[in-house]
Design an enzyme around this catalytic site. Structure first.
Site, PDB file in Angstrom:
ATOM      1  N   CYS A 460       0.861  -1.175   0.000  1.00 20.73           N
ATOM      2  CA  CYS A 460       0.000   0.000   0.000  1.00 20.73           C
ATOM      3  C   CYS A 460       0.897   1.224   0.000  1.00 20.73           C
ATOM      4  O   CYS A 460       2.051   1.164  -0.415  1.00 20.73           O
ATOM      5  CB  CYS A 460      -0.963  -0.009   1.179  1.00 20.73           C
ATOM      6  SG  CYS A 460      -0.164   0.068   2.785  1.00 20.73           S
ATOM      7  N   HIS A 612      17.251   9.246 -12.686  1.00 23.51           N
ATOM      8  CA  HIS A 612      15.825   8.903 -12.736  1.00 23.51           C
ATOM      9  C   HIS A 612      15.120   9.970 -13.567  1.00 23.51           C
ATOM     10  O   HIS A 612      14.887  11.081 -13.110  1.00 23.51           O
ATOM     11  CB  HIS A 612      15.242   8.843 -11.319  1.00 23.51           C
ATOM     12  CG  HIS A 612      13.876   8.241 -11.248  1.00 23.51           C
ATOM     13  ND1 HIS A 612      12.745   8.879 -11.702  1.00 23.51           N
ATOM     14  CD2 HIS A 612      13.455   7.035 -10.766  1.00 23.51           C
ATOM     15  CE1 HIS A 612      11.696   8.113 -11.502  1.00 23.51           C
ATOM     16  NE2 HIS A 612      12.097   6.985 -10.937  1.00 23.51           N
TER      17      HIS A 612
END
Length: 688
Positions: A460, A612
């Site tokens: 989650c 990234h």
């Protein structure tokens, strides 16, 4: 028995997060749409009376309201997706099953439109009629009012059908219906049976829920809010709070809106009252979060920072600032709560009690503020201040200040009195394994006992949820050493708290287990011997140059808490102006992520750098990227590594800001140059 039940409840709690995650977007549309024709706001800004503005506000309000009106359907689809591992076939089966289940109940009980609208015959318009509470009109189908429970039941059954029959084989002449195509068919049959069963079983359940709702909300609502706050926070460590608050938010309580429709659940009633422009009576089970999330927990973070050892204050200060700011702005409190939950449970006990009193105090003061995401500043503005005259939201500020003072002094006293080992007060440094971004999911999988030991994998917002076959094979200390702030064990169910990167770790682990990702190449201990002498270059200074043409910004300004909080390492942010990323030094390509959004490089002196490209670009699945190099390829400074379609990224990603992270800075010093404008020949960092 309990341990198995806990594992099932974990999965259901995670599945419920998917439909709940849709609500913030719907809530924002509804709140802004409603605010734009708020009488007080219109008096201040008369231009809001413009016909175009009125139309826009009406569209926004209607777009938000339709989501809340169809929550049971969303819960059916979302629950199925969550319990079936995200497969769209399960969602389709749940949708079909939900419609069939409701149609079946309507036919079995002979429910008609007139049964739903008690006074429909005497009303001028059907929309003006009063709705009969036991029945509902679901997507045009007269049926029983099962609410979100009906959606959850059908979603869970659709997921069960998917998991049971997704790989079924049939005779050749029925081959077209084999496999996943069989799932909606069998779900339809299950839905008919469920509809017949609920036709007789649901009315007494409905009466019981109504009785429980009336008891909790009418007998002593003040005490109920206090107990609700305590239990809701107590379940956070187990990840079961989603299951607990759902009945309160979506089922308990009732309100008939101006259209004559019956609305159930504290959150849904508040949204309906927002649209109707009437005084708020709902919000008792949401408002209590604002004082302790916006004020109390950030003050607790400051107390933890204040009590850290002097040599640890800088590190702890950065972590606490990031976690405290996250709690204040968004209401996401798990990163902060888990920082002291496992090392100082007494502090969490204090926090739980204070959370309960927060709900109680807000109710006694008559403050009623809704929410869709959590009790942070963003929701406070949208659902509190924009409706301050009805919500009494201004009272949150003085109450919050009091809670900040109470939290600070109680945490400060408890930490010193009981010598609690909060962050920065540990007896000795915990060894942190040097695991690069590319290797982390492999290392976590190994620490969990390998893929053969994984029975169920999920995640989650803040935690990795794993059900293992044999708990004795799990290296809990190793998981913590890899960066988990804590590990919760209940039976064979493990929860590793990795913060916001948990979902990405889960995603990568799933691909590793399916064979889509292979482990990065490493130098083994038993290498083939060579007659040639091996040259080992001593580690020295590494100059790192800009990866292209653009702007350099501090890492703290990168719009992602994982990078900005330096959870993955230190470095800078790069805003590309041209669609080409180049090598920042001479070295080797160690990793190219399957989605091409990130590249791992190693310099000749051993410095590892992650580039990234953009934020959340993993979700683009490689669209907009063209790799120009291969893993293990030698590259030189300035050599093109990746072509990037910046226009596509700007349209489909939250940001094109590109973090450049040094992932192995241990025992090294990073010097960042004072550079704003960058090009491939400009020095931006040096590792010494």
């Amino acid at each position: 028995m309990f341990k198995k039940l806990f594992g099932q409840l974990q999965r259901i709690g995670k599945a419920l997060m998917l439909p709940v995650a849709i609500l913030p977007a719907a809530g924002i549309l509804l709140a802004f749409g409603n605010a734009m024709h708020n009488e007080q706001l219109v008096e201040i800004a008369p231009w809001l009376k413009n016909d175009i503005i009125v139309m826009i506000s009406s569209v926004m309000e209607a777009a938000g309201q339709v989501v809340f009106d169809n929550l049971p359907l969303l819960f059916a689809v979302g629950t199925a997706l969550g319990l079936a591992g995200g497969d769209g076939v399960a969602a389709l089966a749940a949708l079909v099953g939900y419609l069939i289940m409701n149609a079946t109940m309507g036919k079995v009980l002979h429910i008609t439109i007139d049964d739903i609208f008690s006074y429909a015959k005497g009303a001028k318009e059907l929309s003006q009629a009063a709705k009969e509470p036991a029945h509902a009109l679901v997507l045009g189908i007269p049926t029983l009012q099962t609410g979100v429970f009906g959606g959850i039941i059908m979603g869970a059954l659709a997921a069960w059908c998917y998991n049971k029959f997704y790989n079924i084989t049939l005779p050749p002449f029925l081959g077209f219906f084999a496999g996943k195509r069989f799932v909606p068919i069998v779900t339809s049959v299950v839905a008919i049976a469920t509809g017949v069963l609920l036709s007789f079983a649901w009315p007494p359940i409905q009466d019981g829920l109504n009785s429980l709702s009336n008891f909790l909300l009418n007998k002593n609502l003040t005490l109920t809010t206090f107990i609700f706050g305590i239990i809701e926070r107590s379940l956070i460590p187990f990840g079961l709070h989603h299951i607990f608050y759902s009945p309160f938010w979506f089922e308990f309580g009732s309100y008939t809106n101006h259209a004559g429709e019956l609305v159930r659940g504290d959150q849904r009633i508040w949204m309906a009252q927002l649209k109707d422009g009437v005084p708020f009576t709902a919000g008792a089970f949401t408002t209590g979060k604002y004082p302790f999330m916006m004020f109390g927990l950030p003050a607790a973070a400051f107390a933890i920072y204040k009590n850290a050892r002097p040599e640890r204050k800088k590190v702890v200060g950065g972590l606490m600032l990031s976690a405290g700011l996250t709690a204040f702005l968004t209401g996401i409190t798990e990163p902060l709560e888990f920082s002291f939950l496992f090392v100082a449970p007494v502090l969490y006990g204090i926090h739980v009690l204070l959370a309960g009193t927060s709900f109680l105090v807000m109710h006694l003061l008559g403050v009623k503020i809704g929410m869709t995401f959590s009790g942070g500043f963003i929701d406070y503005i949208l659902y509190g201040l924009l409706n301050w005259d009805r919500s009494h939201a201004l009272l949150v500020i003085p109450v919050g200040i009091v809670y900040a003072i109470v939290y600070y002094f109680l945490f400060d006293f408890a930490i010193r009195k009981f010598k609690l080992k909060t962050p920065g007060r540990e007896d000795e440094e915990t060894e942190i394994r040097n695991s690069s971004v590319a290797k982390l999911p492999f290392d976590v999988l190994d620490a969990m006992g390998g893929k053969e030991n994984i029975k169920h994998l999920d995640a989650c917002i803040t935690r990795l949820r794993v059900e293992v076959v044999d708990k004795s094979k799990v290296d809990v200390a190793g998981i913590k050493a890899l960066g988990a702030s804590g590990v919760l064990e209940v039976g064979n169910n493990m929860q590793a708290i990795f913060g916001p990167k948990s979902d990405q770790i889960k995603h990568d682990m799933a691909k590793i287990m399916s064979g889509e990702i292979t482990k990065p190449s490493e130098t083994t201990v038993t290498e083939e011997m060579s007659d040639e002498p091996v040259h080992v270059e001593a580690l020295g200074t590494t100059d790192i140059y800009a990866p292209g043409i653009g702007q350099i910004i501090p890492l703290s300004e990168v719009p992602d808490q994982v990078f900005a909080g330096k959870m993955m390492g230190d470095g800078v942010g790069f805003i590309p102006e041209k669609g080409e990323i180049v090598a920042p030094f001479d070295g080797t390509v160690k990793t190219i992520f399957p989605t091409k959004h990130a590249i791992g490089l190693e310099s000749e002196s051993g410095v590892e750098v992650l580039i990234h490209i953009g934020i959340d670009t993993v979700k683009l699945n490689g669209e907009g990227f063209e790799s120009l190099i291969n893993v293990d390829e030698k590259v030189t400074q300035g050599q093109p590594l990746m072509k990037v379609n910046l226009a596509y990224l700007k349209a489909h990603a939250p940001s094109i800001v590109t973090p450049m992270i040094i992932t192995n800075l241990e025992n090294k010093e990073l010097v960042i140059e004072d550079v704003q404008d960058a090009d491939p020949g400009k020095l931006i960092m040096t590792v010494k």
